[in-house]
Design an enzyme around this catalytic site. Structure first.
Site, short mmCIF file in Angstrom:
data_model
loop_
_atom_site.label_atom_id
_atom_site.label_comp_id
_atom_site.label_asym_id
_atom_site.label_seq_id
_atom_site.Cartn_x
_atom_site.Cartn_y
_atom_site.Cartn_z
CE LYS A 28 -3.51 -12.59 4.69
NZ LYS A 28 -3.38 -12.51 3.26
NE ARG A 29 6.49 -10.14 8.58
CZ ARG A 29 7.76 -9.81 8.49
NH1 ARG A 29 8.58 -10.53 7.73
NH2 ARG A 29 8.25 -8.78 9.15
CE LYS A 71 0.65 -8.58 4.70
NZ LYS A 71 0.47 -9.09 3.33
CB THR A 112 1.30 -15.37 -3.56
OG1 THR A 112 2.06 -15.02 -2.40
CG2 THR A 112 1.74 -14.50 -4.72
C1 26V Z 1 10.49 -3.52 1.68
C2 26V Z 1 11.50 -3.35 2.57
C3 26V Z 1 11.84 -1.98 2.93
C4 26V Z 1 13.18 -1.86 3.54
C5 26V Z 1 13.51 -2.95 4.51
C6 26V Z 1 13.27 -4.34 4.03
C7 26V Z 1 12.16 -4.46 3.08
C8 26V Z 1 11.79 -5.71 2.68
C9 26V Z 1 10.77 -5.88 1.78
C10 26V Z 1 10.12 -4.77 1.30
C11 26V Z 1 9.06 -4.92 0.27
C12 26V Z 1 7.85 -5.53 0.75
C13 26V Z 1 6.95 -5.64 -0.43
C14 26V Z 1 6.26 -6.96 -0.49
O1 26V Z 1 6.65 -7.94 0.10
N1 26V Z 1 5.21 -6.96 -1.25
C15 26V Z 1 4.39 -8.13 -1.41
O2 26V Z 1 4.76 -8.73 -2.64
C16 26V Z 1 3.99 -9.90 -2.90
C17 26V Z 1 4.53 -10.50 -4.18
O3 26V Z 1 4.30 -9.65 -5.25
C18 26V Z 1 2.52 -9.54 -3.02
O4 26V Z 1 1.79 -10.71 -3.21
C19 26V Z 1 2.04 -8.84 -1.75
O5 26V Z 1 0.73 -8.39 -1.91
C20 26V Z 1 2.95 -7.68 -1.44
O6 26V Z 1 2.62 -7.11 -0.17
#
Ligand code: 26V
Length: 798
Positions: free
Chosen positions: A532-533, A538, A640
């Site tokens: 994962k990232r 995490k 997921t």
């Molecule tokens: C936020 C940002 C902020 C600005 C710059 C680019 C960027 C890119 C992505 C995000 C949102 C990250 C949120 C995310 O990936 N959440 C993950 O979503 C999954 C699907 O619902 C979930 O399984 C993970 O637990 C959750 O961390």
């Protein structure tokens, strides 16, 4: 059923036809790459019939359409998936092998399209596939990034990033649509003309559409993923060119293309960057123009929009859709402001994917006002109107000089959803508490899911074959039918087959690790996987700390009958996330020391596989025994990967976080290794002063592992290298690694003991598979259709 009729030639004819007439090569001189393209074109031909049929059916039905707006679609390779869904995989293998080629090598020639960062982007890709499988008339909208997520390699254990170049090869799956192009403006000024506000942008770029068909299971239905590329409206500044400034003449084109050049690689801290806001508006505005154009061509009255269109905002990244839709309805089409807001609000829905404060988008008002002056005015008016209707409200969309995109999305949405039961509950209690109090029915839950076609049927053919041999193949399109396996699990032959499939998958992975990374791993050891990232929440550092403690324990008592384990890590850190990159280096340093230890390496090895992507996940998940889902409770919205592992018969060691809670409910507590504090306990624990110090003082194992890292046991030439990590863990330890360590250690020793009872382990693993049917993204999409979109299925089997 094969999607083939009398007009379609055999696949091998199609391959040879395309090799000759599309690629322009003859078989004697064709490279693997040429063959892969030829096969892909031949397969694409088969998709087009289903695609046209679906498009026709959508128009004829005049049914409600769903639009999924997402900054990210982490689609991975498409050829294998398309073959499986068209049910052409067998024929393709025979055709390719009949041409004297290695089928796997052809499939592996395809680049992995990484147009996403992680879970959010991969979820969008699974949703597209399920939308097609369920014959829901839908379209995905996103950005055609020239460069997807960076490639990761290691230099002395440190992450090195290189640009990803998937588009340098011909992208066979897309169709350019030059006729679907829109001018998207930025900056400029707003003036009143004849009683209407008119925005005159200072600059504009062209959004050009590229369509990729997304074929559902058995080609029942095919939807479209439409990605936008940015171009200059005038490709050349002719005046500059004629003045001899040949380089300067190309600048406008360069600037325009910058908008779709690269995916932002940071999923937490990159908010606030101007180019990112430009990307967001660019793709959202282009998509809305396209949606309204299609609506106009099908329906007359714009007031019908909420009945005929549902738009889903994947996180706040497309949140500017609210004000943009109001602008189009009010400024451009002349609807009264209140009516425009009402129509927009009843059309839009918003999914929240994280509660981490640093990942919630906020834009400085001056930036928003400069880049999108009319939108800033509309946001203020929408916010003020909402505040006037609900004076008690505390959260405002505009506050402290920033636009809060979560609050804006909430007040402009018909439904707002979280992605697991726990996460949705926390949304109501924390970030959205006061908005939830004002709009009590608006927040709903839709627990995430994954597509079983890619994440079991295609990536794990051995297990899939056993399942089909036992209960038939109905499970592939209806995953809950995996439950039919359970009555057969007492059958010793079936147990043996399941164990044999896992063993063979592990042997394949071991061979691959040996060949590509030079590490020999024993396929009989437990494969313990965390992929994962890399994020502090995490807690990859909890995992590696346990590895160090285990190493010390084995050294102290080598003959205590340890259960052999390979700890496998993979994942990328955001390039600017210094602490996460340090964790990667620590894992690599620990791996180097442990793998070279002649006493312990028989029992414990560690490897960090570089460049984690969808393709690597497809290789690792079927071979995993143990799935590490160890985030600090309350922080992982869903996860997921956790579902993919359970589906493929890995047992989870995990916290009560995100969808882990629901996985445990489904597979049974006795088939899940639970540890750690609950989300509530986490909040209380953080308030205890010196929590980390207390945990360390109470646990000599933890103290010794931390001391070893602190004193340079894994970085002998540079003993202070990890003082930032040990200092953090001994000090603030915000993510409570120390406080959860002892219970994690306990759970891991239970895992060891359980693994030694192979028959029992296999039964638990098989129960995880049999009871994971609920985690299909088909179930999730049915939930969105019924509870959020009000959309119906149009399929032949609807
Ligand atoms: C936020 C940002 C902020 C600005 C710059 C680019 C960027 C890119 C992505 C995000 C949102 C990250 C949120 C995310 O990936 N959440 C993950 O979503 C999954 C699907 O619902 C979930 O399984 C993970 O637990 C959750 O961390």
């Amino acid at each position: 059923m094969t999607y083939q009729d009398a007009r379609t030639p055999g696949l091998q004819d199609g391959i040879l036809h395309h090799l000759t007439y599309t690629i322009g090569k003859d078989a004697a001189h064709a490279t693997l790459h040429d063959w892969r393209l030829a096969l892909s074109f031949a397969v694409r031909d088969r998709i087009v019939d289903s695609w046209f049929a679906s498009t026709r059916a959508s128009y004829e039905a005049g049914a409600k359409r769903v639009y999924y707006l997402s900054m990210e679609f982490l689609i991975g390779r498409l050829l294998g998936d398309a073959l499986v869904n068209l049910r052409l995989d067998g024929e393709a293998k025979a055709a390719v092998e009949g041409l004297g080629l290695d089928f796997d090598a052809v499939l592996h020639d395809e680049p992995d399209a990484a147009l996403g960062n992680g879970g959010l982007g991969r979820l969008a890709a699974c949703f597209l596939e399920s939308l097609s499988t369920l014959a829901c008339p839908a379209m995905g909208y996103g950005i055609r990034y020239e460069h997807g997520l960076f490639r990761q390699s290691f230099d002395n254990g440190r992450q090195v990033e290189a640009p990803e170049t998937w588009l340098q090869q011909r992208h066979v799956w897309e169709f350019e649509r030059p006729e679907a192009a829109y001018s998207i403006g930025f900056g400029g000024h707003v003036a009143e003309q004849d009683g209407r506000m008119v925005w005159t942008p200072a600059e504009a770029v062209l959004a050009e559409a590229y369509d990729t068909p997304v074929v559902g299971w058995e080609a029942r239905w095919t939807n479209t993923l439409r990605l936008w590329a940015a171009r200059a409206i005038d490709p050349l500044d002719l005046a500059r060119f004629n003045h001899g400034d040949h380089v300067g003449a190309a600048v406008p084109e360069m600037l325009a293309r910058a908008i779709s050049r690269v995916l932002y690689p940071d999923d937490t801290t990159e908010a606030g960057k101007e180019l990112r806001l430009k990307q967001e508006y660019f793709f959202t505005a282009a998509s809305l123009h396209d949606i309204l154009r299609r609506f106009d061509s099908e329906h007359g009255d714009i007031r019908l929009l909420p009945e005929k269109v549902a738009i889903q905002l994947n996180d706040t990244h497309p949140a500017i859709a609210g004000p943009e839709l109001v602008r189009l309805l009010h400024d451009t089409r002349g609807l009264p402001f209140d009516e425009a807001v009402d129509i927009a609000r009843r059309t839009l829905n918003y999914t929240n994917h994280t509660l981490l404060p640093e990942a919630l988008e906020k834009w400085p008002v001056p930036l928003m006002a400069r880049l999108l002056p009319r939108h800033m005015m509309l946001i203020e008016r929408i916010d003020a109107d909402h505040a006037a209707r609900f004076p008690a409200r505390a959260t405002h969309a505009v506050a402290d000089g920033e636009v809060n995109m979560g609050a804006l999305s909430f007040i402009m949405a018909n439904r707002v959803n979280g992605v697991s039961a726990l996460h949705t509950g926390l949304m109501k209690q924390t970030v959205f508490a006061d908005l939830h109090a004002l709009h009590p029915g608006r927040i709903v839950n839709q627990t995430n899911g994954v597509t079983p076609r890619r994440w079991l049927h295609a990536c794990n053919p051995r297990l899939a074959g056993i399942i089909t041999g036992t209960i038939g193949e109905g499970w592939i399109g209806d995953l809950e039918r995996l439950a039919e396996l359970e009555p057969h699990l007492g059958d010793a032959g079936l147990q043996q087959a399941i164990a044999g499939a896992k063993r063979a998958n592990k042997a394949d992975l071991a061979d691959w690790i040996g060949a590509t990374h030079g590490l020999s791993v024993d396929p009989d050891a437990m494969f313990d996987v965390q992929i994962k990232r890399i994020h502090e929440y995490k807690r990859q550092h909890l995992n590696i700390l346990e590895a160090v403690a285990l190493w010390q324990a084995i050294r102290a008592n080598p003959d205590a009958g340890w259960t052999p384990r390979i700890k496998i890590f993979a994942g990328k850190a955001a390039p600017g996330y210094v602490f996460a990159k340090k964790i990667i280096r620590l894992v690599n340093d620990v791996a180097a020391v442990l793998n070279a230890d002649p006493v312990t390496s028989r029992y414990l090895k560690v490897i960090f596989l570089p460049n984690y992507n969808v393709t690597l996940a497809e290789r690792l998940i079927p071979a995993a025994d143990l799935s590490e889902q160890i985030s600090t409770a309350g922080k992982e919205a869903s996860g997921t990967g956790n579902m993919k592992f359970a589906l493929n018969g890995a047992l989870t060691v995990g916290t009560l976080d995100g969808a882990n809670v629901e996985i445990r409910d489904h597979v049974g507590a006795e088939n899940f290794f639970l540890f750690g504090m609950t989300a509530e306990e986490v909040v209380a624990r953080r308030a205890v002063e010196g929590h980390a110090g207390q945990a360390i003082a109470a646990d000599p194992r933890l103290a010794a592992a931390l001391a070893a890292i602190h004193d340079g046991a894994v970085s002998p030439g540079d003993p202070t290298r990890y003082h930032d990590i040990t200092g953090n863990l001994r000090g603030p330890d915000y993510f409570l690694v120390c406080s959860d360590f002892a219970d994690y250690w306990r759970a891991q020793r239970e895992v060891d003991a359980a693994y030694r009872d192979a028959a029992h382990w296999t039964r638990m693993a098989a129960l995880n598979t049999a009871r994971s049917g609920w985690f299909s993204s088909d179930r999730t999409i049915r939930g969105y259709m019924a509870e959020i979109w009000g959309a119906a299925s149009l399929g032949p089997r609807a």
